[in-house]
Design a protein around this motif. Structure first.
Motif, short mmCIF file in Angstrom:
data_model
loop_
_atom_site.label_atom_id
_atom_site.label_comp_id
_atom_site.label_asym_id
_atom_site.label_seq_id
_atom_site.Cartn_x
_atom_site.Cartn_y
_atom_site.Cartn_z
N MET A 35 4.82 -9.98 -10.61
CA MET A 35 5.99 -9.48 -9.88
C MET A 35 6.93 -8.69 -10.80
O MET A 35 7.47 -7.66 -10.40
N VAL A 36 7.12 -9.18 -12.03
CA VAL A 36 8.05 -8.50 -12.93
C VAL A 36 7.46 -7.17 -13.39
O VAL A 36 8.08 -6.11 -13.26
N VAL A 37 6.23 -7.20 -13.88
CA VAL A 37 5.64 -5.97 -14.45
C VAL A 37 5.22 -5.00 -13.35
O VAL A 37 5.34 -3.79 -13.51
N LEU A 85 9.12 -0.62 -2.66
CA LEU A 85 9.09 -1.72 -3.64
C LEU A 85 10.14 -2.78 -3.33
O LEU A 85 9.84 -3.98 -3.38
N ILE A 86 11.35 -2.34 -3.00
CA ILE A 86 12.40 -3.33 -2.73
C ILE A 86 12.05 -4.11 -1.45
O ILE A 86 12.23 -5.31 -1.37
N THR A 87 11.49 -3.39 -0.47
CA THR A 87 11.07 -4.06 0.77
C THR A 87 10.00 -5.11 0.46
O THR A 87 10.06 -6.25 0.92
N ALA A 115 0.83 -1.21 0.00
CA ALA A 115 0.00 0.00 0.00
C ALA A 115 0.87 1.26 0.00
O ALA A 115 0.47 2.29 -0.54
N VAL A 116 2.07 1.16 0.59
CA VAL A 116 2.94 2.33 0.65
C VAL A 116 3.32 2.78 -0.76
O VAL A 116 3.11 3.93 -1.15
N PHE A 117 3.84 1.84 -1.57
CA PHE A 117 4.22 2.28 -2.92
C PHE A 117 2.99 2.49 -3.80
O PHE A 117 3.02 3.29 -4.74
N PRO A 120 8.88 -1.47 -12.16
CA PRO A 120 8.76 -0.15 -11.53
C PRO A 120 9.93 0.16 -10.62
O PRO A 120 10.41 1.30 -10.57
N LEU A 121 10.42 -0.85 -9.93
CA LEU A 121 11.57 -0.65 -9.03
C LEU A 121 12.78 -0.17 -9.84
O LEU A 121 13.44 0.81 -9.48
#
Lengths: 416, 308
Positions: free
Chosen positions: A325-327, A293-295, A247-249, A332-333
């Motif tokens: 996960m990829v798209v 996103l990385i988290t 939800a954060v990103f 985005p990351l």
């Protein structure tokens, strides 16, 4: 309106007209145009034509839902009790509205006053998203007039949905309060603004608590169905964290998307301060989103490892999961990171669109597509889809109406 | 002492806390390892699938007892066994039928196997624990009943039920509610009588009795005729145990039973989140006020300087 402004039209930015007399409320609602001009502008806008087309089909069907019941607009599935109204309207719209508490935290709590010019847009995006999530919920509930039952009539405090109900209600109040300053400037009630200013830290912290818990609770709702949600989208101990962190990103990315739309389509309403800071702030939001996103990526992998679900990655469901996960996460990351490195706001905006798509896909996967993965796929009824479009169109209409009037994209010029 | 279940424990709040403090040495108070095993004298039904011939008398009895609408096809029409809902799945419980019999053609078995489906009346029901208006109740007699006058229609119970039992009267615009088997609680179980379906069965497929006695009976039957049954009483431990239990001569996963439900009640998967809630409520305010003070320390120092 953009063309009107280029012809010399000056939108309302303070209590006073150019000649020194005060704007009436009616004039403010009409954007400072004469009624004739106002309606002419509305009729000229091709986007409104699209909205009218949606309403022409959608409103009768929405009314029909309350006359003939849910059975008329959905497939009345016992196996899939939740459809698009909740899959999209609640589970997707709520994370996309996390921008409210994110911006409150950034500006008020961490004291990053440099984000001030986009704070109100973040708060409004939060408020309206939650408001319309409740509208969607009201369309979906069998007996919407009993919405207050969990609050006051018959309490089931040990249920996750009880927490969601209470938190969304209190958080909505909280967000309304946080936007009172914008409203009070526009209406000319300076006292209200002063009062909110005195309690803003409390409101912000309340917002963080409520958001942590109900964003997480939306995920925890699926822990009631451990066997029904596909293991790749399910994790008993981490489901709430997956939903909260994503939800954060989601909220930050949605804010980037919306601010980009305002920059294009509502440029007439943005002031210099907003426009000149936007690229820099977009990159700031991108930085925050990339950390979330990385988290998220790592805790998703931990989720798979914790339940030893690696084998599912090699199945068809695994391919679908990898696509999400990829798209929706990895690309985005990468793009966010590149955007921050190279100060490329356009790339950050593209990454934001991908991330918003990714979060929608994730919530729809969890609630509908990978739900009952061992049974069959439920294709929503066309009327259900029409209602979703109609309610979402209303969300856009209200959003646009507020942005056009209240000091969200511009700073109100106070009386001297 | 009255046994505490998790729900009343949570609801009890302070009073519960005080009670625990008072009976600090009782077994229930040793939290963490305790599971609610069900009411001690609750009733149940043992269904011996090997005896069922698929006559659907139970369905008819249920329909009559619960005043359900007339079915589309009569109760002696065997063609319903061939009906398939979406996904090629057999009939399931609906708002018009609280119990249905399914037919399974098992390779190598002389006759098809018939399986009666209805609410299993869990010891710790997922529907009950997921309901935010507290509409559900597990009675000491063993039935899982519900109060339809408070149902808001969120349908979380339908999502939560691991057996796909609760149905919903979607067709009603003004008063849609959950519809499911209540073990004939209002008309029979409350008075100590068996549910209508059990009594109506001409083959004596079902045995009504105390759950603990039925468990003994079930294991007795298996040990008496080990070749006639698979060594598994379905419902003994599934999702914390159910009031309705099943014996079969065919492995349960071959006849539509979910054998991957585990032995934990569904609520145990939700507890990690529920336990975290009060912690967030208490820790977050201090934590984030701390962050605020920390991130504004320079301003604070400046103010201090200006004062002196």
């Amino acid at each position: 309106m953009n063309s009107l402004k280029s012809q010399g039209f000056a939108p309302v930015v303070s209590d006073l007209k150019k000649d020194g007399s005060e704007w009436t409320v009616k004039e403010k609602i009409m954007l400072g145009l004469s009624p004739k001009e106002y309606w002419a502008v509305q009729l000229r806008n091709p986007f409104n034509w699209v909205l009218w087309a949606i309403y022409a089909i959608g409103v009768p069907i929405l009314v029909g839902r309350f006359i003939f019941g849910l059975g008329w607009v959905t497939h009345s599935s016992y196996d899939y009790p939740w459809g698009l109204f909740l899959g999209w309207g609640l589970f997707t719209m709520v994370p996309l509205s996390a921008s409210g508490f994110m911006m409150g935290t950034t500006v008020e709590l961490f004291g990053r006053k440099d984000f001030k010019s986009i704070e109100r847009l973040g708060l409004l995006n939060g408020l309206l998203g939650y408001l319309f999530a409740v509208v969607f919920l009201q369309v979906d509930l069998g007996q919407p007039w009993r919405l207050i039952y969990p609050m006051f009539v018959s309490l089931g405090p040990a249920a996750v949905l009880f927490l969601v109900a209470w938190h969304v209600a209190t958080y909505l109040t909280c967000q309304v309060a946080e936007l009172v300053p914008a409203f009070s400037e526009w209406m000319g009630f300076p006292k209200a603004k002063k009062f909110i200013k005195s309690i803003v830290l409390g409101l912000t912290i309340a917002g963080i608590i409520l958001s942590t818990l109900h964003q997480g609770a939306l995920g925890a709702l699926f822990t009631y169905a451990p066997g029904k949600v596909h293991p790749l989208w399910y994790s008993s101990p981490f489901q709430w964290l997956h939903f909260f962190v994503s939800a954060v990103f989601a909220g930050l990315s949605m804010l980037i998307v919306v601010s980009t739309l305002t920059k294009w389509f509502m440029r007439w309403r943005c002031d210099e301060n907003y426009l000149s800071n936007l690229s820099k702030l977009t990159l700031g939001l991108a930085k925050g989103a990339s950390m979330a996103l990385i988290t998220y990526l790592v805790i998703k992998i931990i989720g798979i490892a914790h339940d030893n679900n690696w084998a599912y990655l090699l199945t068809g469901w695994g391919a679908w999961f990898m696509f999400e996960m990829v798209v929706g996460v990895i690309l985005p990351l990468i793009f966010y990171t590149m955007a921050v490195r190279n100060s490329n706001a356009s790339l950050a905006r593209f990454a934001a669109i991908l991330a918003v798509f990714g979060i929608a896909l994730n919530r729809l996967n969890t609630a509908l597509i990978a739900f009952n993965w061992q049974l069959y796929r439920e294709i929503p009824h066309w009327r259900e889809l029409v209602i979703v479009f109609t309610v979402y169109a209303t969300y856009i209409v209200v959003y646009r109406a507020v942005l056009a009037r209240m000091p969200i994209l511009y700073t109100w010029k106070e009386k001297k | 002492m009255k046994k505490l279940n998790r729900r009343s424990f949570l609801k009890g709040g302070l009073a519960g806390g005080a009670a625990i403090a008072a009976v600090g040495t009782s077994k229930q108070a040793l939290a963490g390892t305790h599971n609610f095993g069900g009411y001690p004298d609750s009733m149940g039904v043992l269904v011996d699938l090997t005896k069922c011939v698929g006559c659907r008398t139970c369905e008819a009895a249920c329909n009559k007892e619960q005043n359900l609408p007339e079915p589309d096809k009569s109760f002696d029409d065997p063609s319903v066994f061939e009906e398939r809902r979406e996904g090629g799945l057999p009939r399931r419980t609906t708002e018009k039928a609280y119990t249905v019999v399914q037919k399974y053609d098992v390779p190598g078995r002389e006759h098809p196997l018939f399986r009666k489906v209805q609410c299993n009346h869990c010891n710790e029901p997922a529907c009950l624990t997921s309901c935010f208006v507290n509409a559900y109740k597990k009675t000491p007699e063993g039935a899982v009943i519900y109060d339809k006058t408070v149902c808001v229609g969120c349908r979380t119970c339908m999502v939560a039920c691991p057996f796909y039992i609760p149905a919903y009267s979607y067709s009603s615009p003004t008063n849609p509610v959950i519809k499911k088997c209540i073990m004939c609680y209002d008309t029979r179980l409350k008075f100590g009588r068996p549910p209508a379906c059990v009594e109506a069965c001409p083959q004596e497929v079902m045995t009504f009795g105390k759950r603990k006695d039925l468990l003994k009976l079930a294991h007795q039957r298996i040990s008496d005729k080990p070749d006639a049954y698979v060594d598994h009483v379905y419902g003994e431990n599934e999702v914390g145990g159910t009031a309705w239990m099943y014996l079969s001569d065919v492995p349960f996963d071959k006849i539509g039973y979910d054998t991957h439900l585990g032995t934990q009640p569904i609520i145990s998967y939700v507890k990690e989140f529920l336990g975290m809630v009060p912690m967030v409520l208490t820790i977050w305010p201090a934590l984030f006020t701390g962050f605020h003070l920390l991130s504004n320390r320079k301003d604070a120092a400046k103010n201090e300087e200006n004062k002196s």
